[in-house]
Design a protein around this motif. Structure first.
Motif, PDB file in Angstrom:
ATOM      1  N   SER A   1       0.812  -1.212   0.000  1.00  0.00           N
ATOM      2  CA  SER A   1       0.000   0.000   0.000  1.00  0.00           C
ATOM      3  C   SER A   1       0.852   1.272   0.000  1.00  0.00           C
ATOM      4  O   SER A   1       0.492   2.263  -0.630  1.00  0.00           O
ATOM      5  N   ILE A   2       1.986   1.237   0.711  1.00  0.00           N
ATOM      6  CA  ILE A   2       2.899   2.387   0.698  1.00  0.00           C
ATOM      7  C   ILE A   2       3.447   2.590  -0.715  1.00  0.00           C
ATOM      8  O   ILE A   2       3.484   3.715  -1.225  1.00  0.00           O
TER       9      ILE A   2
ATOM     10  N   ASN B   1      -5.931   0.882   0.052  1.00  0.00           N
ATOM     11  CA  ASN B   1      -5.346  -0.262  -0.647  1.00  0.00           C
ATOM     12  C   ASN B   1      -4.982  -1.399   0.323  1.00  0.00           C
ATOM     13  O   ASN B   1      -4.812  -2.535  -0.105  1.00  0.00           O
TER      14      ASN B   1
ATOM     15  N   ASP C   1      -0.599  -3.403  -9.733  1.00  0.00           N
ATOM     16  CA  ASP C   1      -0.532  -3.891  -8.355  1.00  0.00           C
ATOM     17  C   ASP C   1      -1.015  -5.339  -8.268  1.00  0.00           C
ATOM     18  O   ASP C   1      -0.364  -6.188  -7.675  1.00  0.00           O
TER      19      ASP C   1
ATOM     20  N   GLY D   1       0.700   4.022  -2.862  1.00  0.00           N
ATOM     21  CA  GLY D   1       0.487   5.432  -2.528  1.00  0.00           C
ATOM     22  C   GLY D   1       1.538   6.327  -3.171  1.00  0.00           C
ATOM     23  O   GLY D   1       1.206   7.348  -3.785  1.00  0.00           O
TER      24      GLY D   1
ATOM     25  N   GLY E   1      -3.610   4.968  -1.080  1.00  0.00           N
ATOM     26  CA  GLY E   1      -2.650   4.128  -0.359  1.00  0.00           C
ATOM     27  C   GLY E   1      -3.237   3.481   0.876  1.00  0.00           C
ATOM     28  O   GLY E   1      -3.054   2.287   1.116  1.00  0.00           O
TER      29      GLY E   1
ATOM     30  N   SER F   1      -3.586  10.445  -3.222  1.00  0.00           N
ATOM     31  CA  SER F   1      -2.591   9.371  -3.079  1.00  0.00           C
ATOM     32  C   SER F   1      -2.636   8.755  -1.686  1.00  0.00           C
ATOM     33  O   SER F   1      -2.497   7.532  -1.538  1.00  0.00           O
TER      34      SER F   1
END
Length: 177
Positions: free
Chosen positions: A39-40, A69, A109, A43, A66, A62
């Motif tokens: 997720s980071i 996510n 992703d 983002g 993030g 963002s």
């Protein structure tokens, strides 16, 4: 923890309980740490791409993308829909660009970044992942969506082991029939 387990259970069962605790720890920590790292990355990637395309509210959007996510399967939609609405109100064309960018990022992703980071930490098929998110999300909301997959993976593993144990035992008992 080990002393407590060994004081409660007979030696044969204590080792099995300790193995199960180790499995649960691996499942939860691996899955949650993997989702946080994923997720980071998403983002930051979203921020960089939105900045390149001069999409309004790049930082805010963002962060939303993030953070949401982290939730498997539904998270990207939960973050992208309100973000798209915010951008569409400011600049409809850039809102359309944002939707396309998010779709591309989520494909990247789901097919490249996520599998590289998470591998197949849970060992569950996509059907069971979706099932567990819907079930635990419905029961426990956000935390259920976040923790449902590793929890279901642990329950699935326990049931699988019990069935395998039962089949082995049944086969031994019915050998001479």
């Amino acid at each position: 923890g080990t002393m407590i387990v060994h004081s409660i259970f007979p030696p044969k069962w204590a080792n099995k309980v300790m193995d199960e605790i180790a499995y649960i720890d691996r499942m939860f920590s691996g899955f949650i740490n993997g989702k946080i790292i994923d997720s980071i990355i998403i983002g930051f990637l979203t921020f960089i791409i939105l900045t390149i395309f001069r999409i309004p509210y790049a930082m805010l959007v963002s962060v939303i993308v993030g953070v949401t996510n982290v939730i498997p399967f539904f998270g990207p939609f939960i973050g992208a829909i309100p973000s798209a609405l915010i951008i569409l109100m400011v600049d409809p064309l850039k809102g359309l660009y944002f939707i396309i960018i998010i779709i591309v990022i989520q494909q990247l992703d789901g097919n490249v970044i996520g599998p590289k980071i998470l591998g197949n930490t849970t060992g569950l098929s996509s059907f069971w992942v979706l099932f567990s998110i819907i079930l635990f999300g419905g029961l426990y909301g956000f935390m259920g969506m976040l923790l449902g997959v590793p929890l279901f993976a642990v329950l699935y593993d326990i049931v699988r082991r019990l069935i395998r144990h039962g089949l082995v035992k049944w086969k031994k008992e019915n050998m001479f029939i």
